[in-house]
Write a protein that holds these residues in place. Structure first.
Motif, mmCIF file in Angstrom:
data_model
loop_
_atom_site.group_PDB
_atom_site.id
_atom_site.type_symbol
_atom_site.label_atom_id
_atom_site.label_comp_id
_atom_site.label_asym_id
_atom_site.label_seq_id
_atom_site.Cartn_x
_atom_site.Cartn_y
_atom_site.Cartn_z
ATOM 1 N N ASP A 50 0.848 -1.197 0.000
ATOM 2 C CA ASP A 50 0.000 0.000 0.000
ATOM 3 C C ASP A 50 0.879 1.241 0.000
ATOM 4 O O ASP A 50 1.996 1.232 0.530
ATOM 5 N N ALA A 51 0.362 2.316 -0.572
ATOM 6 C CA ALA A 51 1.018 3.612 -0.418
ATOM 7 C C ALA A 51 0.922 4.036 1.038
ATOM 8 O O ALA A 51 -0.068 3.733 1.723
ATOM 9 N N PHE A 108 6.074 3.507 0.930
ATOM 10 C CA PHE A 108 5.070 2.462 0.798
ATOM 11 C C PHE A 108 5.215 1.505 1.981
ATOM 12 O O PHE A 108 6.179 1.573 2.737
#
Length: 315
Positions: free
Chosen positions: A180-181, A233
């Motif tokens: 995920d960011a 991230f």
């Protein structure tokens, strides 16, 4: 520069103690919201920070935990131990239910301390800014991004300004995607007219006292990607046997094997932090240290990753 926001659970305070030297060297300033009645863990964490020559902010009126109804014990603790120590700031949390008079009273109560205002839903920014200006009160302003709009922040243009963003989206462990960011604030905070930035580490802002048995185990490790403008991230290394809450040690072993495979892959962008070294030792030993210990290592890795980034960026 970097202001990580800790809640004072056991393993968060342990991560804070164990990262004290790293944070002091990098000029990171942790914000600590005590959530447990006993302040012994907080005392040990602050002692480690002081011994390392670092700084910290202690919230004296927590929103969560055992002190949310009355923070007098925390105020007394700061008076007794850190009244003349400018490195330990009294943090005043300004939430939606905080009245202007309450805010003024808390600021006056801690006039002998360095003070930090944490803006998290407060509804009278203009009046408070006028009060600070008229009384020549210098404070650091920390804005929780989703609870203090840009229009709100305009009222507090003076002094040190810090923006805290929750980059960690909390889900059930089994529901996380592999990556995920997380955030780009470590790069963009100056573009937003801020002197520093923060986050809620790899824990997230949403507070819970503890969940039930874990159907899935996940190890969350952040990394900075030079191929994506140095944005941050987060990897989520998850177990596979997630149908029942039994055998957490095996679930951890499954997640850890994925972490080690990523570390050893040519495309890995994970920094080999002291926490990563500990994960490698746990893998070699086949040892499950408990879920809290895993969270502690994840927090330490996050802090060391940002310290490594700033050290190299400033070189």
């Amino acid at each position: 520069m970097y202001y990580p926001y800790f809640r004072g659970k056991q393993f968060e305070l342990l991560a804070l103690r164990e990262s004290a030297d790293v944070m002091a060297e990098a000029s990171f300033v942790p914000i600590i919201e005590p959530v447990r009645e006993s302040l012994n863990g907080l005392e040990r964490a602050l002692q480690a920070i002081s011994d390392a020559g670092g700084e910290a902010i202690v919230i004296i009126n927590p929103r969560h935990g055992d002190h949310k109804a009355d923070g007098a014990t925390i105020s007394a603790f700061l008076d007794a131990n850190y009244k003349d120590d400018s490195a330990i700031s009294a943090g005043i949390l300004l939430v939606n239910g905080t009245s202007l008079e309450t805010a003024k009273a808390l600021i006056s109560r801690h006039a002998d301390h360095a003070q930090t205002l944490v803006h998290a839903g407060f509804t009278a920014p203009r009046d408070l800014a006028e009060y600070l200006r008229d009384n020549d009160i210098a404070v650091t302003n920390v804005f929780i991004e989703d609870q203090a709009s840009m229009l709100y922040r305009r009222h507090f243009a003076a002094g040190t300004r810090v923006l805290v963003r929750d980059g960690f989206e909390q889900q059930k462990n089994a529901d996380y995607e592999p990556v995920d960011a997380f955030s780009d604030l470590h790069i963009t905070y100056t573009d937003l007219d801020m002197d520093g930035y923060g986050d809620f580490l790899t824990v997230g802002d949403r507070f819970s006292e503890g969940g039930g048995p874990a159907y899935a185990v996940a190890i969350h490790l952040t990394y900075i990607d030079p191929d994506n403008d140095d944005a941050m991230f987060v990897y989520h290394f998850k177990s596979d046997s997630n149908d029942t809450p039994t055998d957490p040690a095996n679930k951890f072993a499954e997640a850890l094997a994925k972490l080690i495979a990523k570390l050893d892959a040519p495309e890995s962008k994970l920094v080999e932090t002291s926490a990563v070294e500990e994960f490698r030792r746990l893998h070699d030993a086949g040892h499950f240290p408990g879920l809290g210990y895993i969270k502690k290592l994840s927090i330490r890795h996050h802090i060391e990753t940002l310290a490594d980034y700033h050290r190299n960026a400033d070189a």
